[in-house]
Motif scaffolding. Sequence first.
Motif, PDB file in Angstrom:
ATOM      1  N   LYS A  78     -33.270 -77.505  -8.976  1.00 29.70           N
ATOM      2  CA  LYS A  78     -34.175 -77.615  -7.827  1.00 29.70           C
ATOM      3  C   LYS A  78     -33.999 -78.956  -7.117  1.00 29.70           C
ATOM      4  N   GLU A  79     -33.829 -80.018  -7.879  1.00 29.46           N
ATOM      5  CA  GLU A  79     -33.654 -81.339  -7.280  1.00 29.46           C
ATOM      6  C   GLU A  79     -32.327 -81.447  -6.549  1.00 29.46           C
ATOM      7  N   ILE A 111     -30.764 -79.000  -5.063  1.00 33.50           N
ATOM      8  CA  ILE A 111     -30.936 -78.257  -3.813  1.00 33.50           C
ATOM      9  C   ILE A 111     -31.713 -79.089  -2.803  1.00 33.50           C
ATOM     10  N   THR A 112     -32.823 -79.682  -3.235  1.00 27.05           N
ATOM     11  CA  THR A 112     -33.668 -80.457  -2.321  1.00 27.05           C
ATOM     12  C   THR A 112     -33.020 -81.764  -1.907  1.00 27.05           C
ATOM     13  N   LYS A 113     -32.564 -82.545  -2.872  1.00 28.17           N
ATOM     14  CA  LYS A 113     -32.071 -83.896  -2.581  1.00 28.17           C
ATOM     15  C   LYS A 113     -30.691 -83.920  -1.940  1.00 28.17           C
ATOM     16  N   HIS A 114     -29.909 -82.889  -2.126  1.00 37.51           N
ATOM     17  CA  HIS A 114     -28.564 -82.907  -1.572  1.00 37.51           C
ATOM     18  C   HIS A 114     -28.398 -81.890  -0.443  1.00 37.51           C
ATOM     19  N   LEU A 119     -30.635 -79.526   1.077  1.00 38.43           N
ATOM     20  CA  LEU A 119     -31.646 -79.476   2.128  1.00 38.43           C
ATOM     21  C   LEU A 119     -31.707 -80.775   2.923  1.00 38.43           C
ATOM     22  N   ASP A 120     -31.608 -81.909   2.248  1.00 38.36           N
ATOM     23  CA  ASP A 120     -31.588 -83.190   2.970  1.00 38.36           C
ATOM     24  C   ASP A 120     -30.406 -83.252   3.929  1.00 38.36           C
ATOM     25  N   THR A 130     -30.968 -81.521   7.380  1.00 39.23           N
ATOM     26  CA  THR A 130     -31.961 -82.035   8.324  1.00 39.23           C
ATOM     27  C   THR A 130     -31.322 -82.499   9.629  1.00 39.23           C
TER      28      THR A 130
END
Length: 98
Positions: free
Chosen positions: A4-5, A7-10, A12-13, A16
């Motif tokens: 999950k991290e 996906i979010t930190k790499h 999805l960021d 942006t």
Amino acid sequence: TEPKEVITKHFLDSLTALSLIPENATVADIGCGAGFPGLPLKLARDDIKLTLLDSLAKRINFLNAVITETGVSGVTCVHSRAEDAGQDKAYRRLHRQC
């Protein structure tokens, strides 16, 4: 290391910046490391032309393998220091789109 991290930190960021990139733009990821944010942007936007630039050959070799394995087109990997590539006429543009 948590999925999950990652996906979010790499991923999805990285995405942006999508709304800031014009259609059919040429994008350079300078000091690209493992390909973030460049590769996720390219995967989301096939219309862009992407150059990944890094000073370490090991990273560029890795990225070339990723590109080959995934079949992504429109990506160029460059092994160079940013200050050297900036002086190389092959990587400079006379006209810029912003």
